[in-house]
Design a protein around this motif. Structure first.
Motif, PDB file in Angstrom:
ATOM      1  N   VAL A 189       0.843  -1.190   0.000  1.00  0.00           N
ATOM      2  CA  VAL A 189       0.000   0.000   0.000  1.00  0.00           C
ATOM      3  C   VAL A 189       0.883   1.246   0.000  1.00  0.00           C
ATOM      4  O   VAL A 189       0.596   2.236  -0.695  1.00  0.00           O
ATOM      5  N   GLN A 190       1.980   1.216   0.757  1.00  0.00           N
ATOM      6  CA  GLN A 190       2.918   2.332   0.744  1.00  0.00           C
ATOM      7  C   GLN A 190       3.505   2.540  -0.646  1.00  0.00           C
ATOM      8  O   GLN A 190       3.627   3.676  -1.127  1.00  0.00           O
ATOM      9  N   ILE A 191       3.852   1.430  -1.310  1.00  0.00           N
ATOM     10  CA  ILE A 191       4.405   1.516  -2.668  1.00  0.00           C
ATOM     11  C   ILE A 191       3.387   2.140  -3.613  1.00  0.00           C
ATOM     12  O   ILE A 191       3.712   3.035  -4.406  1.00  0.00           O
ATOM     13  N   MET A 192       2.134   1.662  -3.531  1.00  0.00           N
ATOM     14  CA  MET A 192       1.097   2.206  -4.399  1.00  0.00           C
ATOM     15  C   MET A 192       0.892   3.696  -4.154  1.00  0.00           C
ATOM     16  O   MET A 192       0.732   4.487  -5.091  1.00  0.00           O
ATOM     17  N   ASP A 225       5.314  -9.201   1.018  1.00  0.00           N
ATOM     18  CA  ASP A 225       5.295 -10.659   1.192  1.00  0.00           C
ATOM     19  C   ASP A 225       3.952 -11.184   1.680  1.00  0.00           C
ATOM     20  O   ASP A 225       3.845 -12.333   2.111  1.00  0.00           O
ATOM     21  N   ASP A 226       2.889 -10.351   1.626  1.00  0.00           N
ATOM     22  CA  ASP A 226       1.588 -10.825   2.081  1.00  0.00           C
ATOM     23  C   ASP A 226       0.959 -11.689   0.994  1.00  0.00           C
ATOM     24  O   ASP A 226       1.363 -11.654  -0.167  1.00  0.00           O
ATOM     25  N   ASP A 227      -0.047 -12.488   1.378  1.00  0.00           N
ATOM     26  CA  ASP A 227      -0.704 -13.367   0.411  1.00  0.00           C
ATOM     27  C   ASP A 227      -2.115 -12.897   0.070  1.00  0.00           C
ATOM     28  O   ASP A 227      -2.928 -13.660  -0.453  1.00  0.00           O
ATOM     29  N   LEU A 228      -2.431 -11.636   0.354  1.00  0.00           N
ATOM     30  CA  LEU A 228      -3.735 -11.095   0.019  1.00  0.00           C
ATOM     31  C   LEU A 228      -3.820 -10.885  -1.495  1.00  0.00           C
ATOM     32  O   LEU A 228      -2.840 -10.471  -2.125  1.00  0.00           O
ATOM     33  N   PRO A 229      -4.995 -11.103  -2.114  1.00  0.00           N
ATOM     34  CA  PRO A 229      -5.076 -11.059  -3.579  1.00  0.00           C
ATOM     35  C   PRO A 229      -5.132  -9.664  -4.177  1.00  0.00           C
ATOM     36  O   PRO A 229      -4.893  -9.496  -5.365  1.00  0.00           O
ATOM     37  N   TRP A 230      -5.479  -8.655  -3.388  1.00  0.00           N
ATOM     38  CA  TRP A 230      -5.678  -7.319  -3.943  1.00  0.00           C
ATOM     39  C   TRP A 230      -4.409  -6.475  -3.858  1.00  0.00           C
ATOM     40  O   TRP A 230      -3.526  -6.732  -3.036  1.00  0.00           O
ATOM     41  N   GLY A 231      -4.337  -5.461  -4.716  1.00  0.00           N
ATOM     42  CA  GLY A 231      -3.255  -4.474  -4.638  1.00  0.00           C
ATOM     43  C   GLY A 231      -1.879  -5.005  -4.969  1.00  0.00           C
ATOM     44  O   GLY A 231      -0.883  -4.464  -4.491  1.00  0.00           O
ATOM     45  N   ASN A 232      -1.799  -6.029  -5.802  1.00  0.00           N
ATOM     46  CA  ASN A 232      -0.514  -6.662  -6.071  1.00  0.00           C
ATOM     47  C   ASN A 232       0.075  -6.276  -7.424  1.00  0.00           C
ATOM     48  O   ASN A 232       0.859  -7.029  -8.002  1.00  0.00           O
ATOM     49  N   ALA A 233      -0.280  -5.117  -7.930  1.00  0.00           N
ATOM     50  CA  ALA A 233       0.246  -4.701  -9.228  1.00  0.00           C
ATOM     51  C   ALA A 233       1.768  -4.660  -9.234  1.00  0.00           C
ATOM     52  O   ALA A 233       2.409  -4.965 -10.246  1.00  0.00           O
ATOM     53  N   CYS A 234       2.367  -4.302  -8.099  1.00  0.00           N
ATOM     54  CA  CYS A 234       3.825  -4.218  -8.059  1.00  0.00           C
ATOM     55  C   CYS A 234       4.482  -5.582  -8.210  1.00  0.00           C
ATOM     56  O   CYS A 234       5.656  -5.672  -8.586  1.00  0.00           O
ATOM     57  N   LEU A 241       7.677  -0.181 -11.183  1.00  0.00           N
ATOM     58  CA  LEU A 241       8.042   1.179 -10.803  1.00  0.00           C
ATOM     59  C   LEU A 241       8.679   1.948 -11.958  1.00  0.00           C
ATOM     60  O   LEU A 241       8.500   3.163 -12.081  1.00  0.00           O
ATOM     61  N   GLU A 242       9.400   1.250 -12.828  1.00  0.00           N
ATOM     62  CA  GLU A 242       9.969   1.945 -13.978  1.00  0.00           C
ATOM     63  C   GLU A 242       8.883   2.321 -14.986  1.00  0.00           C
ATOM     64  O   GLU A 242       9.023   3.306 -15.717  1.00  0.00           O
ATOM     65  N   VAL A 243       7.794   1.553 -15.004  1.00  0.00           N
ATOM     66  CA  VAL A 243       6.627   1.947 -15.806  1.00  0.00           C
ATOM     67  C   VAL A 243       6.107   3.291 -15.315  1.00  0.00           C
ATOM     68  O   VAL A 243       5.799   4.199 -16.102  1.00  0.00           O
ATOM     69  N   GLN A 244       6.013   3.432 -13.998  1.00  0.00           N
ATOM     70  CA  GLN A 244       5.505   4.683 -13.423  1.00  0.00           C
ATOM     71  C   GLN A 244       6.479   5.836 -13.700  1.00  0.00           C
ATOM     72  O   GLN A 244       6.048   6.948 -14.038  1.00  0.00           O
ATOM     73  N   ARG A 245       7.768   5.542 -13.574  1.00  0.00           N
ATOM     74  CA  ARG A 245       8.764   6.598 -13.809  1.00  0.00           C
ATOM     75  C   ARG A 245       8.711   7.055 -15.275  1.00  0.00           C
ATOM     76  O   ARG A 245       8.730   8.262 -15.563  1.00  0.00           O
ATOM     77  N   ALA A 246       8.634   6.088 -16.183  1.00  0.00           N
ATOM     78  CA  ALA A 246       8.582   6.428 -17.611  1.00  0.00           C
ATOM     79  C   ALA A 246       7.335   7.241 -17.924  1.00  0.00           C
ATOM     80  O   ALA A 246       7.384   8.203 -18.709  1.00  0.00           O
ATOM     81  N   THR A 247       6.202   6.863 -17.319  1.00  0.00           N
ATOM     82  CA  THR A 247       4.957   7.609 -17.543  1.00  0.00           C
ATOM     83  C   THR A 247       5.095   9.034 -17.028  1.00  0.00           C
ATOM     84  O   THR A 247       4.677   9.994 -17.690  1.00  0.00           O
TER      85      THR A 247
END
Length: 350
Positions: A189-192, A225-234, A241-247
């Motif tokens: 969540v912090q990364i997002m 390292d969590d096993d929750l199914p949501w928010g795992n785009a990273c 993260l390089e996708v985000q930087r390039a955008t």
């Protein structure tokens, strides 16, 4: 005026209509807007109470497994084929929540928030920001009811994504800062929140903040390292993260830097992530145009246009519209005419 500011007529308000009064037919456009509103909101606004039923705790795992499949299908199909399916499943979850108790109820609230977030994302990808904002609001409501701080933070990032598409950089930053206020939230969540805040910074022209935020997010990747199914785009998205930087670089007008990053990112994108690949290609083409490489931009755009026609992703169409504007210096040259021919079938009206 025989109707009030809300469009209600005398008989709607309990008054007798004037003698000989015939209510005019509602304009067809208004009917279409009402139908659209009902279609968007119906799954989230199930009237209650509903008949009580037994709710097996195993249903939580069932819906979580289905959610993971929906994420994979979204990358392959785009939004239009999934909105109805995911919305209907959210409605079923909402119905079950009303009968569930204790930990089962809390578990269904958590998975319901994840489904609502996905519906919001699908509408956003389909280009309907009004519907996306509605479902992002539903996500925040369900997350708050679950009392799960991670999901509450996730819901704020979801709202920030809509603000990004609206071009409201300061709104993006404020929502992401609110998500990061709670130090308990999971690393993902912090990364997002950090990467989305970087998008806000790019909208306000702050390259230093873009790099600082994305670098800080990169330092957290190994802690996801969590096993929750949501928010795992990273974890699902190669080079996330390089996708985000390039955008962000593309938004800041840093054509050469963005083009270099897109070349690296696209080498790692699997063929199954077709919709994402199309979006990245369109952004890469725009970066090439910004780097004064129009021939390269056209070659990249050729593939992106094919994917856009297949998926119907409004995000991709919007990116191709941005490319058209970036290529205006060459619009009368042969390369510009080639681009117009390539994009004509998919960007009409964009």
């Amino acid at each position: 005026m025989l109707h009030d500011a809300l469009g209600r007529w005398p008989e709607d308000l309990g008054f007798r209509a004037p003698a000989g009064w015939l209510r005019p037919e509602a304009p067809q456009e208004d009917d279409m807007k009402r139908r659209t509103f009902v279609n968007v909101t119906a799954a989230a606004l199930l009237p209650g109470p509903v008949a009580k039923q037994h709710v097996d705790p195993a249903l939580i795992d069932y819906f979580q497994q289905q959610l993971e499949g929906h994420y994979r299908a979204d990358m392959m199909l785009g939004p239009h084929d999934l909105i109805g399916t995911v919305s209907a499943q959210y409605q079923l979850i909402d119905k079950l929540i009303r009968s569930a108790k204790g930990e089962t109820r809390r578990g269904l609230l958590r998975v319901g928030a994840a489904y609502a977030a996905l519906v919001g994302w699908l509408y956003q990808d389909a280009g309907d920001l009004g519907a996306a904002a509605f479902w992002r609001g539903i996500t925040q409501e369900i997350a708050s009811r679950s009392r799960d701080p991670h999901l509450v933070g996730y819901s704020l990032v979801n709202l920030a994504q809509v603000r990004t598409d609206l071009g409201d950089g300061h709104g993006v930053i404020e929502l992401c800062e609110a998500a990061l206020d709670d130090e308990r939230v999971l690393p993902k969540v912090q990364i997002m929140a950090m990467q989305q805040q970087a998008h806000g910074a790019s909208l306000t022209g702050d390259r230093t903040a873009v790099d600082r935020l994305i670098d800080a997010a990169g330092g957290l990747i190994t802690r996801v390292d969590d096993d929750l199914p949501w928010g795992n785009a990273c974890r699902r998205t190669p080079g996330y993260l390089e996708v985000q930087r390039a955008t962000c670089y593309g938004r800041l007008g840093l054509g050469r830097e963005a083009a270099s990053l897109w070349s690296q990112v696209l080498d790692a994108v699997p063929a199954t992530a077709r919709r994402d690949r199309g979006v990245y290609l369109a952004r890469h083409a725009t970066a090439a145009a910004g780097a004064r490489e129009p021939e390269q931009a056209v070659e990249i755009a050729r593939v992106a246009a094919e994917i856009a026609a297949e998926t119907g992703s409004a995000r991709m169409l919007r990116e191709l519209g941005t490319l058209e504007r970036a290529m205006r210096p060459w619009q009368d040259a042969p390369v510009g005419r080639d681009l117009a021919e390539i994009l004509a079938p998919v960007t009409e009206g964009v």
